[in-house]
Design an enzyme around this catalytic site. Structure first.
Site, mmCIF file in Angstrom:
data_model
loop_
_atom_site.group_PDB
_atom_site.id
_atom_site.type_symbol
_atom_site.label_atom_id
_atom_site.label_comp_id
_atom_site.label_asym_id
_atom_site.label_seq_id
_atom_site.Cartn_x
_atom_site.Cartn_y
_atom_site.Cartn_z
ATOM 1 N N LYS A 116 0.801 -1.139 -0.060
ATOM 2 C CA LYS A 116 -0.239 0.133 -0.214
ATOM 3 C C LYS A 116 0.821 1.309 -0.017
ATOM 4 O O LYS A 116 0.596 2.423 -0.731
ATOM 5 C CB LYS A 116 -0.974 0.020 1.339
ATOM 6 C CG LYS A 116 -2.042 -1.248 1.166
ATOM 7 C CD LYS A 116 -2.704 -1.309 -0.006
ATOM 8 C CE LYS A 116 -3.681 -2.655 -0.182
ATOM 9 N NZ LYS A 116 -4.450 -2.675 -1.538
ATOM 10 N N ARG A 292 -9.077 -6.927 -8.149
ATOM 11 C CA ARG A 292 -9.863 -8.013 -8.303
ATOM 12 C C ARG A 292 -11.229 -7.533 -8.756
ATOM 13 O O ARG A 292 -11.569 -6.188 -8.796
ATOM 14 C CB ARG A 292 -10.079 -8.575 -7.019
ATOM 15 C CG ARG A 292 -10.518 -7.998 -5.937
ATOM 16 C CD ARG A 292 -11.061 -8.314 -4.765
ATOM 17 N NE ARG A 292 -11.670 -7.490 -3.871
ATOM 18 C CZ ARG A 292 -11.130 -6.690 -3.008
ATOM 19 N NH1 ARG A 292 -9.828 -6.455 -3.037
ATOM 20 N NH2 ARG A 292 -11.974 -5.831 -2.202
#
Ligand code: MV4
Length: 464
Positions: A116, A292
Site C-alpha cells: 500500500k 480484483r
C-alpha cells in the site's frame, strides 16, 4: 477463448462466475472443501473437485491443491473471484508457471498494489492526488510520531501489506499514537503476516467513492463510473450504490480520468477498482487499488449494462474491449444490500442450516445468492450469504424497491442483518444521501440512544 475455467472460490461469487462462463460457453470446474459438499456452487458447475478439509488454509487457500486440481481436470484458466487468493501474487504466479491463465491482472500489478505505501508513492509520481503521509512501511513508533508531527493530527495508521481496514487505527495525539501503534502492528502481523504500517492524514466525514476500471491487453483502459461505499461497519461495506449521490457529471469525469491515468501508469490489465476519499469541498485522494472483481460490482453493471465478470474473462483471453469511453453511459440508480448471517444483537456470525427460504424478485430486483432451502452456512467462511441489488430510474425509486424486496426476503433458521438494512433505508439522512465514512457508526449510536430513551419513557402496564 478458454477451454475450461476452474473457479477458485465459493458462495455467491462462484455462482456469478459459473453463470458468466456458461453464457460464454466455457465449461467450469468448482472446487470445494468438505464443509461445502452440498453447496450450490458445487451443484451448479459442470465438474467439481474436493480440495480438502474445511479450514481455509487446507482448502480455498491451498495453492498446490488448487493448481493440481486445475491441471488434472484440464482447465486452462483460473478465476479467483474476490477474497481468498484473488490478490495473492504467489497464486497468480503459480498459475502462470503451470500454464494456467489467471483471470485478473498481471502478477507484478497485484504485488505492487498489495504494497500500500508503494502504491501511494507510484500514484503520487503519476500525478494522482494522495493524502500526506509515509511512502514506505514503518515499524518504529518514533518514526510514526515524526511523520504525524509533519502532517498534523489526526492521523490513520494502516497496514502496509493489506487493505480493507484490518490493522487500521486512528490517533488524535502523539500519546494516543504511541498506545495504538503496537495494537495496529500486531493486528497487521496477524492478518497479513507483516506488521509494517504506514501513516496517512485522517480525513473525517469524507466519503468512500471508488471508480471501476476495465482494461484489455491492448492498452485500452475505460472507467465505468463510481460507486459510493460510505456505509460500512467495522470497515465492512454493507450498502453500496451507483452513482454516488455526491457527484455531478464534471466531478465524475475528473475522477474517472484520474482513475484511468492511475491504471495506465502501471500498465494495468483486467478489471480493478481505484478507491478514493472525497471530502465535502470536492477534493479527492487515492487511498488504494483493488486488483480484483469486487463484491459490489453489480451496482455498476446495473447502471452501465456492462457484465463486468464477463469483461474480465474476455480481457484475460486477450480480446480487445468492445467499447470506447464515449460508449459508456449511466442510466438510473442501483443499490446493493449485503445480506450477512449474523445475530443483530451480538453482531456475531449466525451459522447454521437454512430452513425456509424465499428470495424476492420482480422488475429491477436482482438477487446474487449462494444459498437456498436447506443450505448450510458453515462457521469457517465469510458470513455474507447473498446480495440484493435494486435498480430504479431515480435513487428514491431504487430505495423504495429495496425496502419492498427486503420485506419479502425470508431466510429461516439463521439470523441475518435484514432488519438493520430496513432501519438504514428508512433513515432520513440516508434517504437524503447525507452519508460519510462515520455515518453508520453515528446512526447506530443515535438509534441506540433513541431506543434507551423510549424504554425509559415506557408507561407502566396496568394489565400486568
Ligand atoms: C481512510 C479514511 C480516512 N482517512 N484513510 C477504510 C477501509 C479502507 N480501504 C480505507 N478506509 C478509510 N481510509 C484516511 N486517510 C477513512 C476510511 C474509511 C472509514 C474509516 C472509519 C470508519 C468507516 C470508514 C468507512 C470507509 C472508509
Amino acid at each position: 477463448m478458454f477451454k475450461k475455467v476452474l473457479i477458485a472460490n465459493r458462495g455467491e461469487i462462484a455462482l456469478r462466475i459459473i453463470r458468466a462462463c456458461r453464457e460464454l460457453q466455457i465449461p467450469t470446474v468448482a472446487i470445494y472443501s468438505t464443509a461445502d459438499r452440498d453447496a450450490l456452487h458445487v451443484r451448479l458447475a459442470d465438474e467439481r473437485v474436493c480440495i480438502g478439509p474445511p479450514a481455509v488454509a487446507d482448502s480455498y487457500l491451498n495453492i498446490p491443491a488448487i493448481i493440481s486440481a486445475a491441471l488434472s481436470f484440464g482447465a486452462d484458466a483460473v478465476h479467483p473471484g474476490y477474497g481468498f487468493l484473488s490478490e495473492n501474487g504467489d497464486f497468480a504466479e503459480a498459475c502462470q508457471r503451470s500454464g494456467l491463465t489467471f483471470i485478473g491482472p498481471r502478477v507484478r500489478n497485484i504485488r505492487l498494489m498489495g504494497d500500500k505505501p508503494r502504491a501511494r508513492r507510484i500514484m503520487e509520481k503519476a500525478g494522482v492526488p494522495v493524502l500526506s503521509g509515509t511512502s514506505a512501511g514503518i515499524t518504529d513508533v518514533r518514526e510514526a510520531q515524526a511523520v504525524a508531527a509533519q502532517v498534523g493530527f489526526p492521523v490513520l495508521l494502516k497496514a502496509a501489506a493489506g487493505g480493507g481496514g484490518r490493522g487500521m487505527r486512528i490517533a488524535h495525539t502523539a500519546n494516543e499514537l504511541a498506545t495504538v501503534f503496537p495494537v495496529a502492528r500486531d493486528e497487521a502481523a496477524a492478518a497479513f503476516g507483516d506488521g509494517a504500517l504506514y501513516v496517512e492524514k485522517y480525513l473525517e466525514h469524507a466519503r468512500h467513492v471508488e471508480v471501476q476500471i476495465v482494461a484489455d491487453q491492448h492498452r485500452n483502459v475505460l472507467h465505468l463510473g463510481e460507486r459510493e461505499c460510505s456505509v460500512q461497519r467495522r470497515y465492512q461495506k454493507i450498502i453500496e450504490e451507483a452513482p454516488s449521490p455526491a457527484l455531478n457529471k464534471r466531478l465524475r469525469e475528473r475522477m474517472g480520468a484520474v482513475a484511468v491515468k492511475a491504471a495506465q501508469a502501471i500498465g494495468y490489465t483486467n478489471v480493478g477498482t481505484i478507491e478514493f476519499l472525497l471530502d465535502a469541498q470536492g477534493h479527492f485522494y487515492f487511498i488504494e487499488m483493488n486488483t480484483r472483481v469486487q463484491v459490489e460490482h453489480p451496482v455498476t453493471e446495473m447502471v452501465t449494462g456492462i457484465d463486468i465478470v464477463q469483461a474480465g474473462i474476455c480481457a484475460a483471453a486477450g480480446q480487445p474491449l468492445p467499447w470506447r469511453q464515449r460508449d459508456i453511459a449511466l442510466s438510473g440508480h442501483a443499490l446493493e444490500c449485503r445480506i450477512v448471517a449474523e445475530d443483530p444483537q451480538t453482531l456475531r456470525p449466525s451459522p447454521g442450516t437454512i430452513r425456509g427460504y424465499h428470495a424476492p424478485g420482480g422488475f429491477g430486483v436482482r438477487v446474487e445468492s449462494g444459498v437456498a432451502e436447506n443450505s448450510v452456512v458453515p462457521v469457517y467462511y465469510d458470513s455474507m450469504i447473498a446480495k440484493v441489488i435494486t435498480w430504479g430510474k431515480t435513487r428514491e425509486e431504487a430505495i423504495r424497491r429495496m425496502r419492498v424486496a427486503l420485506a419479502e426476503y425470508h431466510i429461516g433458521g439463521i439470523k441475518t442483518n435484514i432488519p438493520l438494512h430496513q432501519l438504514i433505508l428508512s433513515d432520513p439522512d440516508f434517504v437524503a444521501g447525507k452519508i460519510h465514512t462515520r455515518y453508520l457508526e453515528q446512526f447506530l449510536a443515535r438509534s441506540a440512544a433513541a431506543r434507551d430513551a423510549s424504554a425509559m419513557s415506557e408507561p407502566i402496564s396496568l394489565r400486568a
